[in-house]
Design a protein around this motif. Sequence first.
Motif, mmCIF file in Angstrom:
data_model
loop_
_atom_site.group_PDB
_atom_site.id
_atom_site.type_symbol
_atom_site.label_atom_id
_atom_site.label_comp_id
_atom_site.label_asym_id
_atom_site.label_seq_id
_atom_site.Cartn_x
_atom_site.Cartn_y
_atom_site.Cartn_z
ATOM 1 N N GLY A 1 -39.960 8.128 -16.610
ATOM 2 C CA GLY A 1 -38.600 8.720 -16.208
ATOM 3 C C GLY A 1 -38.583 10.017 -16.553
ATOM 4 O O GLY A 1 -38.066 10.868 -15.959
ATOM 5 N N VAL A 2 -39.252 10.473 -17.734
ATOM 6 C CA VAL A 2 -39.022 11.935 -18.170
ATOM 7 C C VAL A 2 -39.657 12.859 -17.489
ATOM 8 O O VAL A 2 -39.609 13.963 -17.625
ATOM 9 N N LYS A 3 -40.590 12.346 -16.825
ATOM 10 C CA LYS A 3 -41.552 13.344 -15.920
ATOM 11 C C LYS A 3 -40.708 13.937 -14.889
ATOM 12 O O LYS A 3 -40.852 15.083 -14.547
ATOM 13 N N ASN A 4 -39.484 13.191 -14.418
ATOM 14 C CA ASN A 4 -38.704 13.685 -13.560
ATOM 15 C C ASN A 4 -39.059 14.295 -12.261
ATOM 16 O O ASN A 4 -38.679 15.094 -11.676
ATOM 17 N N ARG A 5 -40.168 13.215 -11.849
ATOM 18 C CA ARG A 5 -40.754 13.629 -10.407
ATOM 19 C C ARG A 5 -39.945 13.147 -9.298
ATOM 20 O O ARG A 5 -38.894 12.394 -9.681
ATOM 21 N N PRO A 6 -40.073 13.591 -8.129
ATOM 22 C CA PRO A 6 -39.047 13.146 -6.950
ATOM 23 C C PRO A 6 -39.403 11.657 -6.688
ATOM 24 O O PRO A 6 -40.713 11.097 -6.806
ATOM 25 N N LEU A 7 -38.331 11.158 -6.270
ATOM 26 C CA LEU A 7 -38.419 9.461 -6.061
ATOM 27 C C LEU A 7 -39.154 9.283 -4.770
ATOM 28 O O LEU A 7 -40.019 8.355 -4.775
ATOM 29 N N TYR A 8 -39.295 10.424 -3.755
ATOM 30 C CA TYR A 8 -40.336 10.309 -2.634
ATOM 31 C C TYR A 8 -40.637 11.810 -2.054
ATOM 32 O O TYR A 8 -39.758 12.581 -2.509
ATOM 33 N N ILE A 9 -41.318 11.580 -1.296
ATOM 34 C CA ILE A 9 -41.803 12.988 -0.761
ATOM 35 C C ILE A 9 -41.763 12.934 0.939
ATOM 36 O O ILE A 9 -42.557 11.882 1.442
ATOM 37 N N VAL A 10 -40.913 13.820 1.382
ATOM 38 C CA VAL A 10 -41.023 13.584 3.126
ATOM 39 C C VAL A 10 -41.917 14.487 3.727
ATOM 40 O O VAL A 10 -42.174 15.554 3.394
ATOM 41 N N GLU A 11 -42.643 13.902 4.529
ATOM 42 C CA GLU A 11 -43.686 14.574 5.171
ATOM 43 C C GLU A 11 -43.230 15.215 6.470
ATOM 44 O O GLU A 11 -43.600 16.295 6.908
ATOM 45 N N LYS A 12 -42.447 14.324 7.517
ATOM 46 C CA LYS A 12 -42.060 14.940 8.651
ATOM 47 C C LYS A 12 -40.526 14.087 8.807
ATOM 48 O O LYS A 12 -40.368 13.077 8.124
ATOM 49 N N LYS A 13 -39.928 14.714 9.727
ATOM 50 C CA LYS A 13 -38.569 14.330 10.321
ATOM 51 C C LYS A 13 -38.516 14.402 11.754
ATOM 52 O O LYS A 13 -39.158 15.478 12.241
ATOM 53 N N VAL A 14 -37.864 13.734 12.382
ATOM 54 C CA VAL A 14 -37.368 13.805 13.703
ATOM 55 C C VAL A 14 -35.905 13.551 13.972
ATOM 56 O O VAL A 14 -35.395 12.704 13.259
ATOM 57 N N ASN A 15 -35.363 14.677 14.617
ATOM 58 C CA ASN A 15 -33.836 14.180 15.130
ATOM 59 C C ASN A 15 -32.959 14.470 13.888
ATOM 60 O O ASN A 15 -31.770 14.053 13.848
ATOM 61 N N SER A 16 -33.465 15.117 12.889
ATOM 62 C CA SER A 16 -32.687 15.135 11.562
ATOM 63 C C SER A 16 -32.092 16.643 11.778
ATOM 64 O O SER A 16 -32.712 17.479 12.223
#
Length: 323
Positions: A304-319
């Motif tokens: 928890g204390v590393k404070n890393r992102p919960l997820y990483i987005v590689e690509k999006k479409v129609n966003s």
Amino acid sequence: MGHQINFYKPVSILKLSIVSPVYRAEKELEELVTRIKNATPTSVLALEIILVDDYSPDESWREIERLSRIYPEIIGVKLSRNFGQHYAITAGLDQATGDYIVVMDCDLQDKPEEISKLLQKAQEGYDIVLARRFNRQDSFMKKLFSKTFYKTLGYLTGSKQDATVANFGIYKKNVIKEVSSLRESIRYFPTMVKWVGFKTAYVDVEHASRQQGESNYNLKKMLNLALDIILAFSDKPLRLIIKLGMSIAFISILMAIYAIYSKMTGEVSVSGYASLITSIWFLSGCILITLGVIGLYVGKIFEGVKNRPLYIVEKKVNSQEND
């Protein structure tokens, strides 16, 4: 005395968001989107379908891209690796802009045709409406394990758990805003929804049988998920260890009193090898269990204390936030 007739008058919804995590669902996606569009009530003025590809090993992302060119309602999000179902749900919720947000699985066991029933209940004044599967179309072993899982989880987290309720439900945007504000590293959507509170209702829905393949949750994944949830949302294991330690201490006091009594009455007998070894092994095991549980909590704190992102987005479409 006549029966009272309750006429439901639908209220226009500016926007409805559907969030669905996608994994190994290449063959179900087109039917999912079509059925969602057909099942959306006419009171909904705008619709967005957010499909989050949790780095599926099949062609799910290619199918999302194809469908997004046909249906402008689709927002596709591809994660950079497999983060897990509840992290994919979080990624979808972060994209959702609707007045109401529906969370549902992509395997069509959550029937899109039930969305209107959930929405109707929500418009009676509820912030959260959860779908309760009154007749689960799963194997006997899966239902048995699920029931055991939720009972154990409820006991260790000190909360009421219902094996018939999962992710499928409809939530007002203020609820999702609060859920999304919880950025702890261990994610479990149903427990987070319970934690934020708000006025909740339940609706019985029909549960469909799986059309393709098998569930991606095997025994190992379920056990790992249960361990993460317990460590993240409860300190009861530590309390149980304290109770165990106090019980052992109490028993040792009784044995010490008995030993003193035996000494004073001249009934002292030479302790046997077996009882000595048994005591050593038992106490050593208790110590190792205690250290292990404490170590697990320390490990989760470290993550928890590393404070890393919960997820990483590689690509999006129609966003609106295409990278």
